[in-house]
Write a protein that holds these residues in place. Structure first.
Motif, PDB file in Angstrom:
ATOM      1  N   GLN A 166       0.830  -1.200   0.000  1.00 47.78           N
ATOM      2  CA  GLN A 166       0.000   0.000   0.000  1.00 47.78           C
ATOM      3  C   GLN A 166       0.872   1.261   0.000  1.00 47.78           C
ATOM      4  O   GLN A 166       0.607   2.224  -0.732  1.00 47.78           O
ATOM      5  N   THR A 175       2.671   1.627  -3.391  1.00 51.82           N
ATOM      6  CA  THR A 175       1.765   1.982  -4.490  1.00 51.82           C
ATOM      7  C   THR A 175       1.347   3.445  -4.445  1.00 51.82           C
ATOM      8  O   THR A 175       1.242   4.105  -5.485  1.00 51.82           O
ATOM      9  N   HIS A 176       1.125   3.971  -3.247  1.00 47.00           N
ATOM     10  CA  HIS A 176       0.504   5.288  -3.119  1.00 47.00           C
ATOM     11  C   HIS A 176       1.465   6.392  -2.663  1.00 47.00           C
ATOM     12  O   HIS A 176       1.037   7.529  -2.480  1.00 47.00           O
ATOM     13  N   THR A 188      -2.504   7.212   3.498  1.00 51.32           N
ATOM     14  CA  THR A 188      -2.300   5.970   2.739  1.00 51.32           C
ATOM     15  C   THR A 188      -2.755   4.750   3.527  1.00 51.32           C
ATOM     16  O   THR A 188      -3.453   3.875   2.997  1.00 51.32           O
ATOM     17  N   GLN A 197      -6.582   4.335   4.174  1.00 50.30           N
ATOM     18  CA  GLN A 197      -7.369   3.816   3.063  1.00 50.30           C
ATOM     19  C   GLN A 197      -7.707   2.336   3.231  1.00 50.30           C
ATOM     20  O   GLN A 197      -8.624   1.819   2.605  1.00 50.30           O
TER      21      GLN A 197
END
Length: 508
Positions: A263, A266-267, A468, A471
């Motif tokens: 995560q 990716t973000h 992040t 989420q």
């Protein structure tokens, strides 16, 4: 297929393993040989120094790693405490063999050197060390082989190396992963022993030609330094991490750690260094407190009873609020919203036994426990919300309790080495092995919601982390985490692939 899948990681972990051993041995040789020489000049101190080195050797390696977590500068998790511990273990054979090698030289040879007008330094460098070199190198060989073996345990504190495969294999009951760590480690140990044996024979033959001998020594030391520098450069090239994510030492925790890591990758623009299989709750807690890891996933009931030492309450929201407040006030840690599922302790027996005795609850199993063998993880035996309170609540009196690594308890239950285990309610092996979770009918256990916990200072340094991670709030159901556990434990899928597919399914 297995080798193709894990080849790059085996190479990486082997490089990490070599770095740990090479640096530890370099430091140990730099300390051990001078100390060995010193006690030949001060024989009154020999027994005390050798006794101390011998005492260190008797301390279990995990105990040293655990002790070092809270030690400033040399402690925490990662490679530094691992190297420090390995250095301590390598000292005894090097010091002892240096002392024995020098003291075993024929006194007439020393007297001849003194008669020729040699100073103590000249006698040491030109006579004693060359003659004692075979014995000294024998000590280095022993220390190296010991270090290669002990270095596998460094994975328990995030030190990396081939122990990562071994701990991962134990936690997932995957013999291929265990062998992926054990075989290269054995190969490294045998290669080091063979290579140092050849070096010992070669250098021994050169002692008659001092100039050639010194050139050989200088050349070999230069090669060793280049190898160590290359391994360090390779390692840091492969792991350019900024954020460190940790996990405890069982499958679900590794999956959750990987979810956090992917995560973040990716973000954000941050790199992630994964320090999974760190051991139990308290290792992870101390590591995140000290900022040695940025975060990991904890369970609210564990935080409430095991860390905060509070009495059990059953209201999930109240437990969460209390943990969030106390973690912020006491430890400067941020407790983020629940990931969406609860993983409570599960008291498990074989399906055939549940059917034979017609039992479904912990109250019903109590009368059968005197004829049962129990298998518990080390942490469960000591925790406030673990076995001591459970046995008192239900009157459990087992014939015998075997303490073992969490990854071994299902295998032990399957092979009928134990009859009753404490595991996790979301474990994927429960339906696969036809096991039965006994109902906690007296509501002994508190709620165990999975919540990410992060170091506040690191969150302030990288504010994008909060959004992040949040989420993920409420995104993982009990069914989904059990499915992921099943895919890793029973279908031998890689954690990274399982997590990647789940994130795609949630459009994350």
């Amino acid at each position: 297929m297995f080798l193709f899948q894990y080849a790059s990681e085996i190479i990486l972990r082997s490089g990490e393993h070599l770095i740990l051993v090479a640096i530890a041995m370099t430091v140990a040789i730099s300390i051990g040989i001078p100390v060995g020489i010193f006690i030949t000049r001060q024989p009154k101190l020999a027994s005390s120094i050798l006794g101390l080195a011998n005492a260190i050797q008797t301390i279990p390696s995990l105990a040293i790693f655990g002790f070092l977590i809270s030690v400033p500068f040399l402690g925490g998790i990662g490679k530094i405490p691992a190297i420090f511990a390995l250095t301590l273990y390598a000292l005894l054979p090097i010091i002892r063999n240096t002392c024995i090698g020098i003291n075993s030289i024929n006194p007439a040879i020393k007297e001849a050197g003194i008669g020729m007008g040699m100073t103590d330094k000249q006698l040491l460098l030109q006579v004693e060390i060359p003659l004692a070199l075979p014995v000294i190198l024998a000590g280095v060989r022993v220390a190296t082989v010991i270090s290669v073996g002990i270095a596998t345990i460094a994975a328990a504190i995030g030190g990396g190396g081939l122990g990562v495969f071994i701990f991962r294999g134990i936690s997932t009951v995957n013999n291929e992963l265990i062998l992926a760590g054990a075989i290269p480690a054995a190969f490294i140990a045998l290669s080091a022993d063979f290579g140092l044996g050849l070096l010992e024979k070669n250098l021994t033959k050169q002692t008659e030609n001092k100039g050639n001998f010194n050139q050989k020594i200088g050349f070999i030391l230069g090669i060793i330094c280049l190898i160590i520098a290359g391994l360090i450069a390779f390692n840091y090239q492969q792991t350019p991490a900024t954020i460190i994510i940790g996990s405890k030492n069982f499958t679900e925790q590794v999956i959750l750690g990987e979810i956090l890591a992917q995560q973040i990758e990716t973000h954000t623009k941050l790199n992630v260094d994964r320090r999974f299989n760190l051991g139990g709750t308290f290792i992870c807690h101390e590591a995140v407190k000290a900022g040695k890891i940025a975060g990991y996933v904890e369970y609210t009931g564990t935080a409430f009873t095991a860390v905060l030492k509070e009495k059990v309450i059953t209201d999930p929201q109240l437990v969460y609020e209390k943990v969030k407040k106390e973690y912020q006030d006491q430890f400067k840690l941020t407790v983020m919203p629940s990931l969406g599922f609860e993983n409570t302790f599960a008291m498990i027996i074989r399906g055939e036994d549940a059917k034979k005795w017609q039992i479904k609850t912990l109250s019903e199993v109590a009368k059968y426990t005197p004829q049962m063998q129990a298998g518990f993880g080390y942490e469960f035996v000591e925790r406030a919300d673990g076995y001591p309170g459970l046995s008192k609540t239900y009157g459990l009196k087992f014939a015998n309790i075997k303490q073992m690594e969490l990854g071994l308890i299902y295998q032990a239950l399957k092979e009928k080495q134990v009859d009753f285990i404490a595991a996790n309610s979301t474990d994927g092996l429960i339906p696969v092995l036809n096991l039965v979770i006994l109902e906690d009918d007296k509501k002994y256990f508190p709620p165990y919601q999975a919540v990410p916990i992060f170091n506040q200072a690191i969150l302030q340094q990288y504010p994008e982390l909060t959004k992040t991670i949040n989420q993920l709030a409420g995104k993982i159901s009990t069914t989904e985490i059990q499915k992921m556990n099943y895919q890793v434990d029973n279908q031998s899928q890689s954690v990274a692939e399982v997590v990647s597919e789940w994130l795609k399914s949630k459009q994350l």
